[in-house]
Design a protein around this motif. Structure first.
Motif, short mmCIF file in Angstrom:
data_model
loop_
_atom_site.label_atom_id
_atom_site.label_comp_id
_atom_site.label_asym_id
_atom_site.label_seq_id
_atom_site.Cartn_x
_atom_site.Cartn_y
_atom_site.Cartn_z
N VAL A 54 -14.80 2.61 4.78
CA VAL A 54 -13.38 2.26 4.71
C VAL A 54 -13.00 1.62 3.38
N LEU A 55 -13.96 1.05 2.65
CA LEU A 55 -13.71 0.46 1.34
C LEU A 55 -14.85 0.88 0.42
N THR A 56 -14.53 1.09 -0.84
CA THR A 56 -15.58 1.35 -1.82
C THR A 56 -15.59 0.24 -2.87
N LEU A 80 -3.36 -5.16 6.37
CA LEU A 80 -3.73 -3.85 5.83
C LEU A 80 -4.64 -3.05 6.76
N TYR A 81 -5.47 -3.72 7.57
CA TYR A 81 -6.49 -3.02 8.34
C TYR A 81 -5.92 -1.92 9.23
N ARG A 82 -4.69 -2.13 9.72
CA ARG A 82 -4.09 -1.16 10.66
C ARG A 82 -3.65 0.13 9.96
N HIS A 83 -3.66 0.13 8.63
CA HIS A 83 -3.18 1.30 7.88
C HIS A 83 -4.30 2.09 7.21
N ILE A 84 -5.55 1.60 7.27
CA ILE A 84 -6.64 2.23 6.53
C ILE A 84 -7.75 2.69 7.47
N GLY A 85 -8.67 3.47 6.95
CA GLY A 85 -9.80 3.97 7.71
C GLY A 85 -10.51 5.03 6.89
N GLU A 86 -11.79 5.30 7.21
CA GLU A 86 -12.56 6.22 6.37
C GLU A 86 -12.02 7.64 6.37
N HIS A 87 -11.23 8.01 7.38
CA HIS A 87 -10.62 9.33 7.40
C HIS A 87 -9.11 9.28 7.12
N THR A 88 -8.61 8.09 6.81
CA THR A 88 -7.17 7.89 6.62
C THR A 88 -6.84 7.44 5.21
N GLY A 97 -15.35 -7.98 5.03
CA GLY A 97 -15.74 -8.89 6.10
C GLY A 97 -14.63 -9.06 7.13
N GLN A 98 -13.40 -9.21 6.67
CA GLN A 98 -12.27 -9.38 7.60
C GLN A 98 -12.00 -8.09 8.36
N TYR A 99 -12.10 -6.94 7.67
CA TYR A 99 -11.91 -5.65 8.37
C TYR A 99 -12.93 -5.49 9.48
N LYS A 100 -14.19 -5.81 9.19
CA LYS A 100 -15.26 -5.69 10.18
C LYS A 100 -15.02 -6.63 11.35
N ARG A 101 -14.56 -7.82 11.05
CA ARG A 101 -14.33 -8.81 12.11
C ARG A 101 -13.20 -8.38 13.04
N ILE A 102 -12.10 -7.87 12.43
CA ILE A 102 -10.94 -7.49 13.24
C ILE A 102 -11.21 -6.25 14.08
N THR A 103 -11.88 -5.26 13.48
CA THR A 103 -12.06 -3.97 14.16
C THR A 103 -13.32 -3.91 15.02
N ASN A 104 -14.25 -4.84 14.81
CA ASN A 104 -15.54 -4.81 15.50
C ASN A 104 -16.28 -3.51 15.23
N ARG A 105 -16.16 -3.00 13.98
CA ARG A 105 -16.85 -1.77 13.58
C ARG A 105 -17.45 -1.97 12.19
N TYR A 106 -18.67 -1.51 12.00
CA TYR A 106 -19.24 -1.49 10.64
C TYR A 106 -18.91 -0.14 10.03
N ARG A 126 0.87 -1.18 0.00
CA ARG A 126 0.00 0.00 0.00
C ARG A 126 0.90 1.22 0.00
N VAL A 127 0.77 2.04 -1.04
CA VAL A 127 1.53 3.29 -1.14
C VAL A 127 0.55 4.44 -0.92
N GLU A 128 0.70 5.12 0.21
CA GLU A 128 -0.13 6.28 0.55
C GLU A 128 0.64 7.51 0.07
N PHE A 129 0.26 7.99 -1.12
CA PHE A 129 1.14 8.91 -1.84
C PHE A 129 0.97 10.37 -1.42
N ASN A 130 -0.26 10.85 -1.37
CA ASN A 130 -0.45 12.27 -1.06
C ASN A 130 -1.84 12.48 -0.46
#
Length: 448
Positions: A195-197, A155-163, A182-191, A82-86
């Protein structure tokens, strides 16, 4: 190859030195820098503040291993990126690609392009990209699920709807997005649906997201032809690829009166002078995940060509919608001989620099991917809007928004090209409009 001003030559030389062996990334950077001479002459503050140099360096580059177990119980190993460029305009936004060709240079080229593409939409989103060298072809659903779950576990630790908000790309469609979410929801316990489109319609997705990149490509072509007094009605169209972008570009082109006569996959291409039967293509590629050669077996009016180039097929409009650098100088020469009047990039950087020069020298209208295929990320941003407001829009409303956005991108490219002394030049217009939007935000934010 166009010469660069001294200030930009040093930037490009540094990019090559700091990123050895990443040819696609070098190509993407140079293509933008070649447009910026008039900009730095008019606005030297971009050089003084080292905006261009900073823009070429990703804010963050993440590489991780992805272990998973296949159906035979064997442990497999892939590499994830994952390259978070700008993030000057908003959270990082860009797709995830699963394909054997993926390595850091591919992800960086895609992320760099994404910065300007996202800026052109006018939406508050930054640029990023991700992926893996995993190949989903030939893998069972269970294997794809296990791979996606392992990929998201890191990947889940690097992403988020505001990140950072990933989406799909080559090899990552609705199935993969579902497993990843599904895996992101399971790990974070958040709907956290934002975070993904590219999600399914019934669980937070947007109408038109599946169709948006292909539809947006054709909307841009419609605007380009209209600005020259023409339309798609009655035009012959060739589309490379037969994946998501290609399928929906063919669908919208046909709706607007064009006759699509050829499409392809990695095994070759089919020509159908009666017009491509899109329902058959969808059934082959989406229904049974087959090869485009099967199309000719089912259509007496079609022929399959295993060797050669799809660009040998005469057409009025060519839409390269497969992958990077698929349209080379020989392909450009074939298109010119065949009477092609406009080439619009549905894929990311599918045309080589030599081919671009040949097309433009011959008077063929050329529109780059960062403008033409921006409809996908624009509709992803619309999906984010709906997720944030817990709302859901109709297909018709969302398509109208997409059409308006593509019209605005087209107008912005032409207006910017005029402003900087290159009237009608979509390459310069797209590069400069995207760059200045991001660069002004970076100036405002200081040295960060």
């Amino acid at each position: 190859m166009a010469a660069l001003p001294d200030a930009l030559t040093s930037v490009f030389d540094e990019v090559v030195r700091r990123n050895p062996g990443e040819a696609e990334f070098h190509q993407a950077v140079r293509e933008v820098l070649e447009s910026l001479g008039p900009v730095i002459a008019k606005r030297p503050q971009y050089v003084d503040a080292e905006i261009i140099r900073r823009l070429c360096e990703p804010e963050r580059q993440i590489i991780f291993r992805v272990p998973w177990t296949d159906d035979a119980g064997r442990v497999q190993l892939n590499r994830g990126f994952r390259v978070e460029f700008n993030s000057a305009l908003g959270p990082y936004k860009g797709g995830i690609r699963f394909h054997p060709s993926v390595y850091l240079g591919i992800v960086k080229f895609l992320g760099f392009e994404q910065i300007f593409k996202n800026a052109l939409t006018g939406m508050p989103i930054g640029g990023g990209k991700g992926g893996s060298d995993f190949d989903p072809k030939g893998r069972s659903d269970a294997e794809v699920m296990r791979f996606c779950q392992s990929f998201m576990t890191e990947l889940y630790r690097h992403i988020g709807e505001h990140t950072d908000v990933p989406a799909g790309d080559i090899g990552v469609g609705g199935r993969e997005i579902g497993y990843l979410f599904g895996q992101y929801k399971r790990i974070t316990n958040r709907y956290e649906s934002g975070v993904l489109t590219g999600k399914g319609i019934t669980w937070g997705g947007s109408q038109v997201r599946t169709e948006s990149t292909g539809y947006g490509t054709v909307f841009f072509v419609r605007e380009a032809l209209a600005s020259r007094g023409g339309s798609l009605d009655g035009r012959t169209v060739v589309v490379s690829g037969s994946g998501n972008v290609a399928i929906y570009a063919m669908e919208k082109a046909a709706e607007l009166g064009a006759r699509v006569v050829a499409c392809s996959d990695s095994g070759g291409y089919v020509v159908d002078e009666a017009g491509i039967d899109l329902d058959l293509v969808k059934e082959i590629k989406n229904g049974r995940r087959g090869r485009i050669a099967e199309y000719a077996d089912a259509r007496p009016s079609a022929r399959f060509v295993a060797d050669g180039s799809i660009w040998d097929v005469p057409c009025d409009v060519a839409l390269p919608c497969a992958t990077q650098n698929e349209l080379d100088e020989d392909g450009a020469a074939a298109l010119i001989r065949g009477g092609c009047g406009i080439v619009a990039e549905g894929a990311n950087m599918p045309t080589t620099p030599a081919a671009v020069r040949a097309l433009r020298s011959a008077g063929v209208v050329f529109a780059p991917g960062k403008a033409v295929n921006a409809g996908g990320v624009a509709t992803s941003a619309l999906e984010m809007q709906q997720n944030a407001s817990r709302d859901s829009w109709t297909f018709e409303h969302t398509e109208a928004r997409l059409s308006d956005i593509m019209g605005q991108i087209h107008a912005r490219c032409l207006e910017t090209a005029d402003e900087y002394g290159t009237p009608g030049d979509y390459v310069a217009g797209a590069n400069i409009a995207g760059f200045t939007h991001v660069a002004d935000a970076m100036l405002a934010l200081g040295v960060v």
